[in-house]
Design an enzyme around this catalytic site. Structure first.
Site, mmCIF file in Angstrom:
data_model
loop_
_atom_site.group_PDB
_atom_site.id
_atom_site.type_symbol
_atom_site.label_atom_id
_atom_site.label_comp_id
_atom_site.label_asym_id
_atom_site.label_seq_id
_atom_site.Cartn_x
_atom_site.Cartn_y
_atom_site.Cartn_z
ATOM 1 N N GLN A 266 0.825 -1.206 0.000
ATOM 2 C CA GLN A 266 0.000 0.000 0.000
ATOM 3 C C GLN A 266 0.859 1.255 0.000
ATOM 4 O O GLN A 266 0.503 2.265 -0.598
ATOM 5 C CB GLN A 266 -0.935 0.012 1.207
ATOM 6 C CG GLN A 266 -1.989 -1.072 1.167
ATOM 7 C CD GLN A 266 -2.724 -1.111 -0.156
ATOM 8 O OE1 GLN A 266 -3.424 -0.181 -0.525
ATOM 9 N NE2 GLN A 266 -2.554 -2.192 -0.907
ATOM 10 N N HIS A 269 1.627 3.047 -3.317
ATOM 11 C CA HIS A 269 0.613 3.802 -4.064
ATOM 12 C C HIS A 269 0.985 5.275 -4.143
ATOM 13 O O HIS A 269 0.999 5.868 -5.211
ATOM 14 C CB HIS A 269 -0.760 3.651 -3.410
ATOM 15 C CG HIS A 269 -1.510 2.444 -3.862
ATOM 16 N ND1 HIS A 269 -1.943 2.274 -5.154
ATOM 17 C CD2 HIS A 269 -1.911 1.334 -3.196
ATOM 18 C CE1 HIS A 269 -2.582 1.122 -5.270
ATOM 19 N NE2 HIS A 269 -2.568 0.528 -4.098
ATOM 20 N N GLU A 334 -9.079 0.580 5.503
ATOM 21 C CA GLU A 334 -9.551 0.143 4.186
ATOM 22 C C GLU A 334 -9.274 -1.356 4.002
ATOM 23 O O GLU A 334 -10.170 -2.134 3.691
ATOM 24 C CB GLU A 334 -8.834 0.953 3.112
ATOM 25 C CG GLU A 334 -9.195 0.577 1.688
ATOM 26 C CD GLU A 334 -8.343 1.294 0.661
ATOM 27 O OE1 GLU A 334 -8.725 1.290 -0.518
ATOM 28 O OE2 GLU A 334 -7.282 1.846 1.029
ATOM 29 N N HIS A 335 -8.012 -1.758 4.168
ATOM 30 C CA HIS A 335 -7.610 -3.164 4.069
ATOM 31 C C HIS A 335 -7.112 -3.626 5.437
ATOM 32 O O HIS A 335 -6.248 -2.977 6.034
ATOM 33 C CB HIS A 335 -6.472 -3.351 3.061
ATOM 34 C CG HIS A 335 -6.743 -2.783 1.706
ATOM 35 N ND1 HIS A 335 -6.265 -1.539 1.296
ATOM 36 C CD2 HIS A 335 -7.441 -3.281 0.658
ATOM 37 C CE1 HIS A 335 -6.655 -1.313 0.060
ATOM 38 N NE2 HIS A 335 -7.374 -2.345 -0.355
ATOM 39 N N ASP A 368 -6.950 -7.054 -4.429
ATOM 40 C CA ASP A 368 -6.906 -5.957 -5.396
ATOM 41 C C ASP A 368 -7.197 -6.441 -6.810
ATOM 42 O O ASP A 368 -7.777 -5.703 -7.612
ATOM 43 C CB ASP A 368 -5.526 -5.296 -5.377
ATOM 44 C CG ASP A 368 -5.439 -4.161 -4.381
ATOM 45 O OD1 ASP A 368 -6.477 -3.793 -3.797
ATOM 46 O OD2 ASP A 368 -4.328 -3.635 -4.187
ATOM 47 N N HIS A 427 -54.075 15.191 5.000
ATOM 48 C CA HIS A 427 -53.576 13.835 5.188
ATOM 49 C C HIS A 427 -54.617 12.992 5.942
ATOM 50 O O HIS A 427 -54.905 11.846 5.565
ATOM 51 C CB HIS A 427 -52.268 13.842 6.003
ATOM 52 C CG HIS A 427 -51.042 14.172 5.216
ATOM 53 N ND1 HIS A 427 -50.817 15.409 4.654
ATOM 54 C CD2 HIS A 427 -49.957 13.405 4.912
ATOM 55 C CE1 HIS A 427 -49.654 15.402 4.047
ATOM 56 N NE2 HIS A 427 -49.108 14.195 4.177
#
Length: 443
Positions: A266, A269, A334-335, A368, A427
């Site tokens: 990661q 990235h 996230e992961h 992924d 109503h």
């Protein structure tokens, strides 16, 4: 050069303050980016194709006389599938099959309409229908992401979306065959070689050539994220993605070089990506640190990895695996890798994560590309209330209500009382008109 990865221990008095510094990340968009995106959106909304052509030439160095020149035909997509290597085609087809199988299971579990009848004959239920048209944004430029095509287009196709429109920037006209081949496999109907905020605007507002969509999904840079945030309401969006994250819960039984490389996966990235290790074994943490030092010089993206690890990474010594699970839930990564020989023991303690990878052999990178579940995941702690991209993101639900005459007698009394209490007499009367033996009601 030594890698200066922050090392923390939950037993130290300053842990909470240091831990907060590790997690801190500002999601605020740069003011200059906001202003430029607003200008781009306004220009595309007003001038359509002409504005998109102008920005594509300016930002991507790709000049075209009309938008039709920037649209990829189905023949071009299929040709890309034929041109990639046999090994690439086999890998792409295998990944696509697994992603499709997973999302078809998801459709069976949660994507169907249902209804039931009360004892008085009243029908209640839910009607699930796919969106008519969606836009998927596939990043381009520094790298190409065929996996993003599969992860966005396949669940939309499984959900039954009528038309899938892909946009992908191709700076200087450089097209990636794997991306185009993935589009052919994943059922993309139309594809345009445009990107950035101008592509988001074209999808959201529509132009003479690019059709207006109902929802936009897929990751992008800060300009894309800002544009998605601004067009939300005109169209739906999946999420505003922050930097990528991985959290590894390790009990010390996984080879330390495996964990070091998972942290790299990661960190490579970008410089803002976050990689964190939580482990109750101080000796094991030291071994992972040693492997980080050994392996980093071998990595082509070592400068990016180093900046990420030193800026936002951390190796955290916990009192126990139970405490590590508690901290993981606070982070909501996230992961989340559970790198343990007993992953099933710890999984029930984990509440918040985009995706949970169980066991030493389950590297995040498999998720992924080809495991099957979607890799578009909530970031920056939003896994506390958000979910991975899925079939449900490409569907909408309508409530079904069919009240029988007998049911109207019961529900009408309830509605009448509540409507009068809210001061909404029309109503109340609408319900009362359907009651037997009521003034103005059915005779």
């Amino acid at each position: 050069m030594t890698v200066q990865v922050r090392q923390l221990a939950t037993t130290t008095p300053d842990f909470e303050a240091e831990f907060h510094r590790v997690l801190h990340w500002s999601a605020e968009t740069d003011h200059e980016i906001e202003q430029r995106v607003e200008s781009i959106l306004t220009h595309v909304r007003g001038s359509g194709d002409a504005a998109v052509l102008e920005y594509t030439a300016r930002f991507d160095g790709l000049t075209a006389g009309s938008m039709k020149e920037l649209e990829l035909t189905q023949d071009e997509l299929r040709a890309a599938l034929d041109q990639i290597t046999p090994e690439q085609r086999r890998a792409l087809e295998a990944a696509a099959a697994r992603v499709r199988a997973y999302h078809e299971r998801q459709l069976e579990a949660c994507g169907r309409s249902w209804s039931y009848r009360d004892e008085d004959g009243t029908l209640l239920g839910q009607k699930v229908t796919p969106l008519d048209r969606v836009g998927i944004y596939v990043p381009g430029g520094k790298a190409a992401y065929p996996s993003s095509v599969l992860m966005n287009a396949i669940p939309a196709q499984v959900a039954g979306v009528g038309e899938i429109v892909m946009v992908v920037p191709t700076p200087r006209g450089e097209r990636n065959l794997l991306v185009l081949a993935a589009a052919a496999l994943a059922g993309v109907h139309r594809a345009f070689t445009i990107g950035g905020a101008q592509a988001v605007a074209a999808l959201a507002y529509g132009t003479a050539t690019v059709p207006r969509v109902d929802k936009i999904t897929g990751p992008g840079n800060a300009y894309v994220a800002s544009a998605k945030r601004r067009v939300f309401g005109q169209v739906g969006i999946d999420m505003i993605a922050g930097p990528s994250e991985i959290l590894v819960l390790a009990d010390g039984t996984t080879p330390p070089d495996w964990v070091a490389m998972d942290l790299f996966s990661q960190a490579e990235h970008d410089e803002l990506a976050q990689s964190i290790l939580l482990c109750p074994d101080a000796g094991y943490i030291a071994k992972v640190a040693e492997q980080i030092e050994r392996l980093l010089p071998l990595m082509p993206r070592q400068d990016v990895i180093r900046a990420s690890l030193e800026g936002r990474g951390a190796l955290i010594h916990t009192r126990s695996m139970e405490e590590a699970c508690e901290i993981s839930n606070r982070i909501a990564p996230e992961h989340l890798e559970v790198s343990s020989n007993e992953p099933g023991r710890w999984e029930p303690l984990l509440k918040h994560a985009g995706a949970i990878f169980l066991g030493a052999y389950t590297s995040e990178s498999l998720g992924d590309y080809c495991a099957g579940p979607n890799h578009v995941l909530p970031t920056s702690g939003t896994a506390r209330f958000s979910s991975p991209l899925g079939v449900y993101d490409f569907q909408k639900r309508s409530s079904l209500i069919e009240v029988s005459e007998a049911g109207a007698q019961v529900l009408g009394e309830i509605a009448s009382v509540l409507a009068h209490g809210e001061g909404l007499q029309a109503h109340a009367k609408a319900a009362e008109f359907r009651l037997k033996n009521r003034q103005g009601g059915a005779q």
